[in-house]
Design an enzyme around this catalytic site. Structure first.
Site, PDB file in Angstrom:
ATOM      1  N   ASP A  16       0.790  -1.088   0.121  1.00 54.57           N
ATOM      2  CA  ASP A  16      -0.025  -0.104   0.090  1.00 54.57           C
ATOM      3  C   ASP A  16       0.988   1.167  -0.095  1.00 54.57           C
ATOM      4  O   ASP A  16       0.455   2.211   0.784  1.00 54.57           O
ATOM      5  CB  ASP A  16      -0.887   0.140   1.126  1.00 54.57           C
ATOM      6  N   ASP A  61      -4.898  -0.438  -1.890  1.00 54.28           N
ATOM      7  CA  ASP A  61      -6.193  -0.322  -1.211  1.00 54.28           C
ATOM      8  C   ASP A  61      -7.074   0.263  -2.439  1.00 54.28           C
ATOM      9  O   ASP A  61      -6.530   1.220  -3.391  1.00 54.28           O
ATOM     10  CB  ASP A  61      -6.107   0.788  -0.360  1.00 54.28           C
ATOM     11  N   HIS A  63     -10.878   1.135  -3.036  1.00 54.20           N
ATOM     12  CA  HIS A  63     -12.143   1.343  -2.306  1.00 54.20           C
ATOM     13  C   HIS A  63     -13.136   1.766  -3.277  1.00 54.20           C
ATOM     14  O   HIS A  63     -12.810   2.728  -3.696  1.00 54.20           O
ATOM     15  CB  HIS A  63     -12.104   1.969  -0.925  1.00 54.20           C
ATOM     16  N   LYS A 119      -7.385  -4.784  -3.027  1.00 53.96           N
ATOM     17  CA  LYS A 119      -8.041  -5.058  -1.860  1.00 53.96           C
ATOM     18  C   LYS A 119      -8.989  -4.174  -1.509  1.00 53.96           C
ATOM     19  O   LYS A 119      -8.877  -2.952  -1.816  1.00 53.96           O
ATOM     20  CB  LYS A 119      -7.080  -5.559  -0.760  1.00 53.96           C
ATOM     21  N   CYS A 163      -2.185  -2.332   7.704  1.00 49.08           N
ATOM     22  CA  CYS A 163      -2.131  -3.139   6.578  1.00 49.08           C
ATOM     23  C   CYS A 163      -0.959  -3.993   6.593  1.00 49.08           C
ATOM     24  O   CYS A 163      -0.905  -4.860   6.308  1.00 49.08           O
ATOM     25  CB  CYS A 163      -2.175  -2.292   5.420  1.00 49.08           C
TER      26      CYS A 163
END
Length: 208
Positions: A16, A61, A63, A119, A163
């Site tokens: 990340d 990440d 989202h 993710k 994370c």
């Protein structure tokens, strides 16, 4: 610690390192110490490990805008509130790493990566770990690594206490040997970072 020789069946996971998590890029969820010097060091080391022959994997990440972890998607909520959702605790974060947004961009040269595993795409579950979300849905990373014959992992990135820790702990649970390069990680807060390092060490993660 500096790794100077290729270790068999070993891969690197860069966790990340994205725009929204960095002070250097004035990210919405900037991690203390994730400045330009840190980014330069992470890039240099990633290139060096790639040159040594290690396969490099990244987590990202990714989202949706309606993600459950965003405080703005809850009534009367503030950033960093801790709430309970269906029996699990959820930190409410500022919106970050929204799909297709500049903030979600990985700041390491993507050509270095064998694969990038996204993710946190399910709006109902957070996903600190690169292996599973909070609903235990598999990201596919474990299968990618096992099919490549990987048995050992070198892990670093952002953030140590969230994370990075979750990824390292799940990797150990899945049977990988794990080495964490502490100097290439940055944490959200000193107390939780120290606790995370101790928890990882207790779980058998080799911290260098």
């Amino acid at each position: 610690m500096q790794i100077n020789t290729k270790q068999d069946h070993t891969a690197v996971i860069v966790v990340d390192i994205q725009q929204d998590f960095t002070q250097a890029m004035q990210g919405s969820l900037a991690v203390e110490g994730a400045d330009q010097e840190y980014l330069d060091r992470a890039e240099t080391e990633t290139r060096r490990l790639k040159a040594l022959g290690y396969p490099i994997y990244a987590t990202q990440d990714w989202h949706p805008a309606d993600h459950i972890s965003f405080f703005s998607n809850h009534d009367n909520a503030n950033p960093y509130d801790l709430i309970e959702i269906e029996g699990r605790q959820q930190v409410l974060w500022p919106p970050h790493c929204v799909q297709e947004s500049p903030g979600a961009r990985i700041l390491i040269d993507e050509s270095l990566f064998t694969a990038i595993v996204k993710k946190g795409m399910d709006p109902a579950f957070d996903s600190y770990s690169g292996f599973f979300d909070d609903g235990k849905k598999d990201t596919g990373l474990a299968d990618i690594l096992k099919k490549a014959g990987i048995k050992k992992l070198i892990v670093y990135g952002l953030a140590t206490d969230y994370c990075v820790k979750a990824t390292a702990m799940d990797a150990k649970m899945l049977g990988f040997d794990v080495t964490l390069i502490k100097d290439l990680c940055r944490g959200v807060a000193p107390e939780t970072t120290a606790a995370a390092l101790e928890e990882m060490k207790t779980a058998g993660v080799d911290i260098c």
